[in-house]
Design a protein around this motif. Structure first.
Motif, PDB file in Angstrom:
ATOM      1  N   ASN A 136     100.697  53.395  64.308  1.00 18.47           N
ATOM      2  CA  ASN A 136     100.726  54.690  64.836  1.00 18.47           C
ATOM      3  C   ASN A 136     101.331  54.858  65.955  1.00 18.47           C
ATOM      4  OD1 ASN A 136      98.466  56.282  62.617  1.00 18.47           O
ATOM      5  ND2 ASN A 136      97.874  53.930  62.807  1.00 18.47           N
ATOM      6  N   ASN A 137     102.034  55.770  66.134  1.00 17.12           N
ATOM      7  CA  ASN A 137     102.835  55.986  67.575  1.00 17.12           C
ATOM      8  C   ASN A 137     102.697  57.555  67.963  1.00 17.12           C
ATOM      9  OD1 ASN A 137     104.132  53.227  67.444  1.00 17.12           O
ATOM     10  ND2 ASN A 137     105.714  54.155  66.055  1.00 17.12           N
ATOM     11  N   PRO A 138     101.661  57.305  68.751  1.00 18.77           N
ATOM     12  CA  PRO A 138     100.648  56.503  69.322  1.00 18.77           C
ATOM     13  C   PRO A 138      99.573  56.408  68.375  1.00 18.77           C
ATOM     14  CG  PRO A 138     100.348  58.468  70.484  1.00 18.77           C
ATOM     15  CD  PRO A 138     101.450  58.868  69.641  1.00 18.77           C
ATOM     16  N   LEU A 139      98.615  55.603  68.798  1.00 21.34           N
ATOM     17  CA  LEU A 139      97.149  55.453  68.209  1.00 21.34           C
ATOM     18  C   LEU A 139      96.396  56.172  69.218  1.00 21.34           C
ATOM     19  CD1 LEU A 139      94.988  54.499  66.236  1.00 21.34           C
ATOM     20  CD2 LEU A 139      94.746  52.489  67.553  1.00 21.34           C
ATOM     21  N   TRP A 140      95.809  57.386  68.528  1.00 21.11           N
ATOM     22  CA  TRP A 140      94.830  58.123  69.624  1.00 21.11           C
ATOM     23  C   TRP A 140      93.266  57.456  69.448  1.00 21.11           C
ATOM     24  CZ3 TRP A 140      95.098  61.913  72.952  1.00 21.11           C
ATOM     25  CH2 TRP A 140      96.595  62.556  73.226  1.00 21.11           C
ATOM     26  N   ILE A 141      92.548  57.210  70.430  1.00 23.47           N
ATOM     27  CA  ILE A 141      91.146  56.699  70.304  1.00 23.47           C
ATOM     28  C   ILE A 141      90.351  57.745  71.123  1.00 23.47           C
ATOM     29  CG2 ILE A 141      89.683  54.864  70.799  1.00 23.47           C
ATOM     30  CD1 ILE A 141      91.835  52.825  70.412  1.00 23.47           C
ATOM     31  N   PHE A 142      89.277  58.390  70.654  1.00 29.17           N
ATOM     32  CA  PHE A 142      88.252  58.967  71.262  1.00 29.17           C
ATOM     33  C   PHE A 142      87.175  58.118  71.255  1.00 29.17           C
ATOM     34  CE2 PHE A 142      91.218  61.687  68.763  1.00 29.17           C
ATOM     35  CZ  PHE A 142      91.899  62.364  69.743  1.00 29.17           C
ATOM     36  N   SER A 143      86.634  58.130  72.573  1.00 32.64           N
ATOM     37  CA  SER A 143      85.441  57.194  72.735  1.00 32.64           C
ATOM     38  C   SER A 143      84.285  57.844  73.453  1.00 32.64           C
ATOM     39  CB  SER A 143      86.085  55.980  73.189  1.00 32.64           C
ATOM     40  OG  SER A 143      84.787  55.104  73.546  1.00 32.64           O
ATOM     41  N   LEU A 144      82.970  57.614  72.983  1.00 34.17           N
ATOM     42  CA  LEU A 144      82.059  58.008  73.925  1.00 34.17           C
ATOM     43  C   LEU A 144      81.578  56.656  74.709  1.00 34.17           C
ATOM     44  CD1 LEU A 144      79.780  59.962  71.225  1.00 34.17           C
ATOM     45  CD2 LEU A 144      81.604  60.653  72.811  1.00 34.17           C
ATOM     46  N   ASN A 145      82.004  55.787  74.510  1.00 37.32           N
ATOM     47  CA  ASN A 145      81.548  54.625  75.418  1.00 37.32           C
ATOM     48  C   ASN A 145      82.001  54.442  76.816  1.00 37.32           C
ATOM     49  OD1 ASN A 145      80.504  53.725  73.079  1.00 37.32           O
ATOM     50  ND2 ASN A 145      81.937  52.358  72.189  1.00 37.32           N
ATOM     51  N   HIS A 146      81.149  53.883  77.674  1.00 36.63           N
ATOM     52  CA  HIS A 146      81.632  53.820  78.926  1.00 36.63           C
ATOM     53  C   HIS A 146      82.132  52.456  79.217  1.00 36.63           C
ATOM     54  CE1 HIS A 146      78.675  57.143  79.451  1.00 36.63           C
ATOM     55  NE2 HIS A 146      77.669  56.281  79.141  1.00 36.63           N
ATOM     56  N   ASP A 147      82.018  51.233  78.228  1.00 40.49           N
ATOM     57  CA  ASP A 147      82.614  49.872  78.386  1.00 40.49           C
ATOM     58  C   ASP A 147      84.065  49.966  78.550  1.00 40.49           C
ATOM     59  OD1 ASP A 147      83.699  49.593  75.532  1.00 40.49           O
ATOM     60  OD2 ASP A 147      81.670  49.767  74.932  1.00 40.49           O
ATOM     61  N   LEU A 148      84.691  48.816  78.685  1.00 42.13           N
ATOM     62  CA  LEU A 148      86.104  48.548  78.914  1.00 42.13           C
ATOM     63  C   LEU A 148      86.866  47.581  77.712  1.00 42.13           C
ATOM     64  CD1 LEU A 148      86.307  48.195  82.888  1.00 42.13           C
ATOM     65  CD2 LEU A 148      86.248  50.203  81.374  1.00 42.13           C
ATOM     66  N   VAL A 149      86.107  47.781  76.555  1.00 41.78           N
ATOM     67  CA  VAL A 149      86.648  46.940  75.477  1.00 41.78           C
ATOM     68  C   VAL A 149      87.923  47.298  75.000  1.00 41.78           C
ATOM     69  CG1 VAL A 149      86.105  46.437  73.044  1.00 41.78           C
ATOM     70  CG2 VAL A 149      84.198  46.392  74.579  1.00 41.78           C
ATOM     71  N   ILE A 150      88.171  48.691  74.889  1.00 43.70           N
ATOM     72  CA  ILE A 150      89.567  48.836  74.420  1.00 43.70           C
ATOM     73  C   ILE A 150      90.483  48.645  75.376  1.00 43.70           C
ATOM     74  CG2 ILE A 150      90.945  51.033  73.586  1.00 43.70           C
ATOM     75  CD1 ILE A 150      88.922  50.118  71.751  1.00 43.70           C
ATOM     76  N   GLU A 151      90.257  48.808  76.746  1.00 42.95           N
ATOM     77  CA  GLU A 151      91.105  48.377  77.877  1.00 42.95           C
ATOM     78  C   GLU A 151      91.503  47.067  77.818  1.00 42.95           C
ATOM     79  OE1 GLU A 151      88.920  52.133  79.333  1.00 42.95           O
ATOM     80  OE2 GLU A 151      88.696  50.444  77.875  1.00 42.95           O
ATOM     81  N   CYS A 152      90.452  46.156  77.480  1.00 46.09           N
ATOM     82  CA  CYS A 152      90.494  44.611  77.483  1.00 46.09           C
ATOM     83  C   CYS A 152      91.636  44.312  76.409  1.00 46.09           C
ATOM     84  CB  CYS A 152      89.259  43.998  77.367  1.00 46.09           C
ATOM     85  SG  CYS A 152      88.243  44.040  78.829  1.00 46.09           S
ATOM     86  N   LEU A 153      91.402  44.898  75.183  1.00 40.08           N
ATOM     87  CA  LEU A 153      91.887  44.843  73.988  1.00 40.08           C
ATOM     88  C   LEU A 153      93.590  44.759  74.216  1.00 40.08           C
ATOM     89  CD1 LEU A 153      91.854  44.267  70.529  1.00 40.08           C
ATOM     90  CD2 LEU A 153      92.233  46.639  70.576  1.00 40.08           C
ATOM     91  N   ALA A 154      93.875  46.349  74.707  1.00 38.35           N
ATOM     92  CA  ALA A 154      95.245  46.506  74.917  1.00 38.35           C
ATOM     93  C   ALA A 154      95.779  45.542  76.118  1.00 38.35           C
ATOM     94  CB  ALA A 154      95.121  47.932  75.701  1.00 38.35           C
ATOM     95  N   ALA A 155      95.128  45.006  76.758  1.00 38.97           N
ATOM     96  CA  ALA A 155      95.805  44.123  77.866  1.00 38.97           C
ATOM     97  C   ALA A 155      96.142  42.831  77.262  1.00 38.97           C
ATOM     98  CB  ALA A 155      94.641  43.773  79.282  1.00 38.97           C
ATOM     99  N   SER A 156      95.230  42.396  76.526  1.00 41.34           N
ATOM    100  CA  SER A 156      95.277  40.938  75.427  1.00 41.34           C
ATOM    101  C   SER A 156      96.300  41.154  74.622  1.00 41.34           C
ATOM    102  CB  SER A 156      93.823  40.693  74.824  1.00 41.34           C
ATOM    103  OG  SER A 156      92.761  40.483  75.871  1.00 41.34           O
ATOM    104  N   TYR A 157      96.470  42.249  73.955  1.00 44.86           N
ATOM    105  CA  TYR A 157      97.565  42.192  72.905  1.00 44.86           C
ATOM    106  C   TYR A 157      98.756  42.941  73.521  1.00 44.86           C
ATOM    107  CZ  TYR A 157      94.395  40.996  69.391  1.00 44.86           C
ATOM    108  OH  TYR A 157      93.465  39.955  68.643  1.00 44.86           O
ATOM    109  N   GLY A 158      98.888  43.038  74.683  1.00 44.06           N
ATOM    110  CA  GLY A 158     100.306  43.676  75.332  1.00 44.06           C
ATOM    111  C   GLY A 158     100.502  45.255  74.872  1.00 44.06           C
ATOM    112  N   ILE A 159      99.393  45.992  74.626  1.00 48.80           N
ATOM    113  CA  ILE A 159      99.701  47.422  73.835  1.00 48.80           C
ATOM    114  C   ILE A 159      99.826  48.344  75.140  1.00 48.80           C
ATOM    115  CG2 ILE A 159      98.971  49.036  72.433  1.00 48.80           C
ATOM    116  CD1 ILE A 159      97.333  46.747  71.024  1.00 48.80           C
TER     117      ILE A 159
END
Length: 408
Positions: A136-159
């Motif tokens: 998906n270019n781009p992938l939209w993610i809407f989140s209610l979470n305060h955590d940084l899991v998606i940020e960590c995932l993007a960094a780990s996979y170079g996204i």
């Protein structure tokens, strides 16, 4: 047709982030009636503190087992708003609300910085999100979470990750306890003028990456410059550890040393106080939204109301929305999802969760567009993106799930 993700608290649970009730248990285990009264006594000895009436009222709410922390915060907000509440008590309820929000922030903050290695190790179970980002270019993610899991995932996979901030980049001076500058912390800023008139500069359709909109604030997002602008910390390096270093630095290395009382650093509830490059006192206000009046125009809040408008707008970029770990408890969010589905019969909503059994009542009139998936988040993501796990991985996930249930 682009697929988007909508993430509630249950989406991050499998990577170690606590659910509402888990976080409530941690709060109540520490904030017992005895501890609250002892704290209040110490505050009074320092010239502050709260009246017995207000403290006793909070104790009465804390001991009710059917109330989670959002309900407790909502009660304090309600008491503050009521006309019958005496003026001096109104300010006390407001003060306790801000203090509890700060405690919730620090519980989540410590969960991140103390469990960084576990977060890094378990990110592979969310590889399905990385695969969705590739298709998906781009992938939209809407989140209610305060955590940084998606940020960590993007960094780990170079996204490439775009949180709608920029283009301005600022540096904040890091200091030691004496006030001496020891380095800098970088952050991206979106001004109030840009938010109101120009929009959030997300990645356009056709370009790779993740567009992430945090609707209820985040650990790394603050209001800035008298509360008008929004600031998001940038990682010190593109890794999970780099993200945690920036988070730790913001909370521990941004310091203002009062020249009059140098032995007592300045402290404001739910804000970070720091000295800018000129030595002037500045504030970063934590952005977490919690309680019963999120995006309620009758009530002031830290985050600008425009963020909800951008959610309403940008959800139209996707034709299929996968809703993971959300209990449909926020009316302002529910109405956006409902309106998005009502606009076109071609739109689809998948609701994913281990206990999903019924379509929410407010969506029954668009039931043909709603699909229920009884599954935990990582199993769903594996299935949807064709990931086959080794038996050792499956067993490890089962052990982690058992440990989480025991701790809940």
């Amino acid at each position: 047709m682009l697929t988007g993700l909508f993430l509630g608290a249950g989406a991050s649970y499998e990577i170690g982030m606590p659910l509402v009730w888990g976080l409530t248990a941690r709060l109540k285990n520490w904030l017992t009636p005895e501890n609250l009264r002892a704290l209040n006594s110490s505050w009074r000895a320092q010239g502050g503190g709260y009246s017995d009436v207000v403290i006793d009222d909070l104790v009465r709410i804390l001991v009710q087992s059917n109330l989670h922390y959002e309900s407790i915060l909502g009660y304090l907000e309600t008491q503050f708003r009521r006309h019958a509440t005496p003026k001096n008590h109104k300010q006390e309820y407001h003060g306790l609300y801000s203090w509890l929000v700060e405690i919730i922030y620090h519980l989540l903050y410590l969960q991140h910085v103390n469990q960084a290695s576990n977060i890094q190790r378990n990110l592979r179970y969310f590889e399905g999100i990385a695969r969705l980002a590739a298709s998906n270019n781009p992938l939209w993610i809407f989140s209610l979470n305060h955590d940084l899991v998606i940020e960590c995932l993007a960094a780990s996979y170079g996204i490439p990750l775009n949180c709608g901030f920029g283009p301005e980049i600022v540096t904040l001076p890091r200091r030691d306890k004496s006030g001496r500058k020891t380095g800098e912390l970088r952050a991206e800023v979106i001004s109030s003028e840009q938010l109101e008139k120009k929009g959030m500069p997300f990645t356009r359709n056709g370009f790779p990456g993740i567009n992430l909109l945090k609707i209820h604030g985040a650990l790394d997002v603050f209001t800035f410059r008298d509360g008008g602008d929004l600031l998001r910390l940038l990682p010190m390096e593109s890794s999970v550890e780099g993200i945690m270093q920036a988070l730790r630095s913001a909370n521990e290395d941004l310091i203002y040393v009062d020249p009059v009382v140098p032995e007592r650093p300045a402290k404001v509830i739910n804000e970070i106080t720091y000295a800018d490059d000129q030595g002037e006192l500045q504030f970063l206000r934590r952005s977490i939204l919690s309680g019963a009046f999120k995006f309620d125009r009758r009530h002031t809040q830290v985050l600008p109301m425009r963020l909800l408008e951008y959610f309403k707008s940008h959800i139209n970029c996707v034709g299929s929305l996968v809703c993971i770990g959300y209990g449909f408890g926020d009316e302002h969010v529910n109405m956006v999802i409902r309106g998005w589905l009502e606009f076109s019969a071609d739109r689809r909503l998948e609701i994913v969760g281990p206990d999903v059994k019924n379509i929410p009542s407010f969506l029954l009139h668009v039931a043909p567009q709603v699909v229920l998936k009884q599954s935990v988040a990582t199993d769903y993501l594996d299935s949807a993106t064709g990931i086959k796990r080794e038996r050792s991985d499956v067993l490890r996930k089962q052990v982690l799930a058992w440990v989480r249930r025991r701790r809940a």
